[in-house]
Every structure is written in C-alpha cells, then in structure tokens.
Motif scaffolding. Sequence first.
Motif, PDB file in Angstrom:
ATOM      1  N   ASP A 289       2.821   1.900 -19.352  1.00  0.00           N
ATOM      2  CA  ASP A 289       1.809   2.740 -18.963  1.00  0.00           C
ATOM      3  C   ASP A 289       0.879   1.052 -18.611  1.00  0.00           C
ATOM      4  O   ASP A 289       0.251   1.699 -17.071  1.00  0.00           O
ATOM      5  N   ALA A 290       0.749   0.676 -19.080  1.00  0.00           N
ATOM      6  CA  ALA A 290       0.316  -0.807 -18.452  1.00  0.00           C
ATOM      7  C   ALA A 290       0.649  -1.242 -17.030  1.00  0.00           C
ATOM      8  O   ALA A 290       0.319  -1.638 -16.469  1.00  0.00           O
ATOM      9  N   GLY A 291       2.873  -1.286 -17.014  1.00  0.00           N
ATOM     10  CA  GLY A 291       3.452  -1.478 -15.532  1.00  0.00           C
ATOM     11  C   GLY A 291       2.258  -0.767 -14.321  1.00  0.00           C
ATOM     12  O   GLY A 291       2.414  -1.075 -13.475  1.00  0.00           O
ATOM     13  N   ARG A 292       2.575   0.639 -14.961  1.00  0.00           N
ATOM     14  CA  ARG A 292       1.668   1.679 -13.796  1.00  0.00           C
ATOM     15  C   ARG A 292       0.958   1.886 -13.693  1.00  0.00           C
ATOM     16  O   ARG A 292       0.605   0.980 -12.234  1.00  0.00           O
ATOM     17  N   GLU A 293      -0.693   1.046 -14.470  1.00  0.00           N
ATOM     18  CA  GLU A 293      -1.795   0.620 -14.578  1.00  0.00           C
ATOM     19  C   GLU A 293      -1.303  -0.655 -13.565  1.00  0.00           C
ATOM     20  O   GLU A 293      -2.324  -0.717 -12.080  1.00  0.00           O
ATOM     21  N   LEU A 294      -1.286  -1.614 -14.094  1.00  0.00           N
ATOM     22  CA  LEU A 294      -1.441  -2.729 -12.889  1.00  0.00           C
ATOM     23  C   LEU A 294      -1.041  -2.650 -11.607  1.00  0.00           C
ATOM     24  O   LEU A 294      -1.624  -2.822 -10.540  1.00  0.00           O
ATOM     25  N   LEU A 295       0.187  -1.579 -11.155  1.00  0.00           N
ATOM     26  CA  LEU A 295       0.708  -1.855  -9.660  1.00  0.00           C
ATOM     27  C   LEU A 295      -0.448  -0.601  -9.271  1.00  0.00           C
ATOM     28  O   LEU A 295      -0.340  -1.053  -8.013  1.00  0.00           O
ATOM     29  N   GLU A 296      -0.638   0.423  -9.468  1.00  0.00           N
ATOM     30  CA  GLU A 296      -1.072   1.482  -8.839  1.00  0.00           C
ATOM     31  C   GLU A 296      -2.510   0.133  -8.675  1.00  0.00           C
ATOM     32  O   GLU A 296      -2.933   0.947  -7.222  1.00  0.00           O
ATOM     33  N   ARG A 297      -3.306  -0.541  -9.250  1.00  0.00           N
ATOM     34  CA  ARG A 297      -4.814  -0.678  -8.841  1.00  0.00           C
ATOM     35  C   ARG A 297      -4.076  -2.415  -8.020  1.00  0.00           C
ATOM     36  O   ARG A 297      -4.961  -2.408  -6.897  1.00  0.00           O
ATOM     37  N   GLU A 298      -2.924  -2.844  -8.263  1.00  0.00           N
ATOM     38  CA  GLU A 298      -2.239  -3.755  -7.140  1.00  0.00           C
ATOM     39  C   GLU A 298      -2.819  -2.622  -5.223  1.00  0.00           C
ATOM     40  O   GLU A 298      -1.318  -3.321  -4.378  1.00  0.00           O
ATOM     41  N   GLY A 299      -1.673  -1.898  -5.965  1.00  0.00           N
ATOM     42  CA  GLY A 299      -1.954  -0.692  -4.344  1.00  0.00           C
ATOM     43  C   GLY A 299      -0.104  -0.057  -4.219  1.00  0.00           C
ATOM     44  O   GLY A 299      -0.322   0.006  -3.529  1.00  0.00           O
ATOM     45  N   ILE A 300       0.534  -0.746  -5.128  1.00  0.00           N
ATOM     46  CA  ILE A 300       1.343   0.580  -5.876  1.00  0.00           C
ATOM     47  C   ILE A 300       1.383   1.480  -6.037  1.00  0.00           C
ATOM     48  O   ILE A 300       0.849   1.903  -7.030  1.00  0.00           O
TER      49      ILE A 300
ATOM     50  N   GLN B 132       0.588  -0.855  -0.277  1.00  0.00           N
ATOM     51  CA  GLN B 132       0.197   0.303  -0.090  1.00  0.00           C
ATOM     52  C   GLN B 132       0.942   1.461  -0.301  1.00  0.00           C
ATOM     53  O   GLN B 132       0.793   2.520  -0.118  1.00  0.00           O
ATOM     54  N   ARG B 133       2.728   0.967   0.114  1.00  0.00           N
ATOM     55  CA  ARG B 133       2.877   2.332   0.568  1.00  0.00           C
ATOM     56  C   ARG B 133       3.962   2.383  -0.116  1.00  0.00           C
ATOM     57  O   ARG B 133       5.061   3.602  -0.251  1.00  0.00           O
ATOM     58  N   LEU B 134       4.595   1.568  -0.784  1.00  0.00           N
ATOM     59  CA  LEU B 134       5.765   1.162  -1.812  1.00  0.00           C
ATOM     60  C   LEU B 134       5.722   2.091  -2.963  1.00  0.00           C
ATOM     61  O   LEU B 134       4.451   2.146  -3.741  1.00  0.00           O
ATOM     62  N   ARG B 135       6.631   2.616  -2.859  1.00  0.00           N
ATOM     63  CA  ARG B 135       6.812   4.559  -4.035  1.00  0.00           C
ATOM     64  C   ARG B 135       7.711   3.483  -5.048  1.00  0.00           C
ATOM     65  O   ARG B 135       8.782   3.009  -4.835  1.00  0.00           O
ATOM     66  N   CYS B 136       7.159   2.815  -6.423  1.00  0.00           N
ATOM     67  CA  CYS B 136       8.211   2.224  -6.910  1.00  0.00           C
ATOM     68  C   CYS B 136       8.364   2.930  -8.975  1.00  0.00           C
ATOM     69  O   CYS B 136       8.037   4.770  -8.858  1.00  0.00           O
ATOM     70  N   PHE B 137       9.336   3.328  -9.456  1.00  0.00           N
ATOM     71  CA  PHE B 137       9.690   3.557 -10.251  1.00  0.00           C
ATOM     72  C   PHE B 137      10.463   2.285 -11.591  1.00  0.00           C
ATOM     73  O   PHE B 137      10.772   1.847 -11.212  1.00  0.00           O
ATOM     74  N   ILE B 138       9.635   3.236 -12.595  1.00  0.00           N
ATOM     75  CA  ILE B 138       9.583   1.880 -13.892  1.00  0.00           C
ATOM     76  C   ILE B 138      10.751   3.148 -14.671  1.00  0.00           C
ATOM     77  O   ILE B 138       9.918   3.581 -15.366  1.00  0.00           O
ATOM     78  N   VAL B 139      11.628   1.653 -15.983  1.00  0.00           N
ATOM     79  CA  VAL B 139      12.187   1.849 -16.267  1.00  0.00           C
ATOM     80  C   VAL B 139      12.383   1.781 -17.673  1.00  0.00           C
ATOM     81  O   VAL B 139      12.762   0.030 -16.941  1.00  0.00           O
TER      82      VAL B 139
END
Length: 138
Positions: A21-32, A6-13
């Motif tokens: 776009d897909a990775g951001r959407e998936l991870l944000e949907r799962e609480g990251i 719920q609190r994990l802050r991620c940066f994708i390269v």
Amino acid sequence: MVPSAQRLRCFIVDDNVDFLDAGRELLEREGITVVGVASTSAAAMRGVAELEPDVMLVDIELGEENGFELAERVYHHGGPTPPPVILISARAEQDIADMVAASSAVGFLAKSALSSGAIGALLAAEDYGNPLSEHRER
C-alpha cells in the motif's frame, strides 16, 4: 529510451501488505502507474503475463518464497520481453550485494530509498529502452 516516470508501468511484489500500500501510494504520487501488486510468486507471474509492466519491484524475502528465484523466473519465463526486475528490501545493500550482482535483476533499491527517480536511474543505467540491448534479448 526508458519510459518517462509519467508513463512507467510498475508491478510490486512483496508479502507485506502495508508496504504494498505504501509503495503504491508513494510511486503513484511521483507519477509512476502501479498496474498491480502481488504477495506470491505465482500471483506475480500471472500479473506479468496479464499486465505486461515496464518494470517489477520484487522483495528479496517473500515469506517462504525467494525474490531472487522469482527474478530468475521472470527473466526466463516472463514472456517474449520480460520486464526488468529491481530487487527491494529493508536489508542493507552491502548484506546482499553479491547475490544481487549474480542475479538477473537490474539492481537493488533499499525500501527506504524507493522513488521514481531511483527506479528511472537504474533502468537508464541498464539501457532498457534500447531494443538492441542485450537485456532485451531473452
């Protein structure tokens, strides 16, 4: 202790905008919380300095650049407490397992297996929440 998903802050390269776009959407949907994305090593290093993410997901193939090299740069020059790097790829893990093991990355995830649970498991296995962990001493 590893921050909760719920609190994990991620940066994708990744150099693939569709995957970003897909990775951001998936991870944000799962609480990251995805605090940023980048398509180049230079942009990624700026993002690490500015946003101080808890973890970075780095594609091993960044066009003409190399995700393994970026992982090393983050490890050595990503600030006083650089974020752990998880390498990602569409390639099979067995094709790159030796290179991943020799890198400073905490592990590897196939893009098809990307999830908050998989990220959390890699971070927990490496004990990144323990300030005395050898990984935290740079």
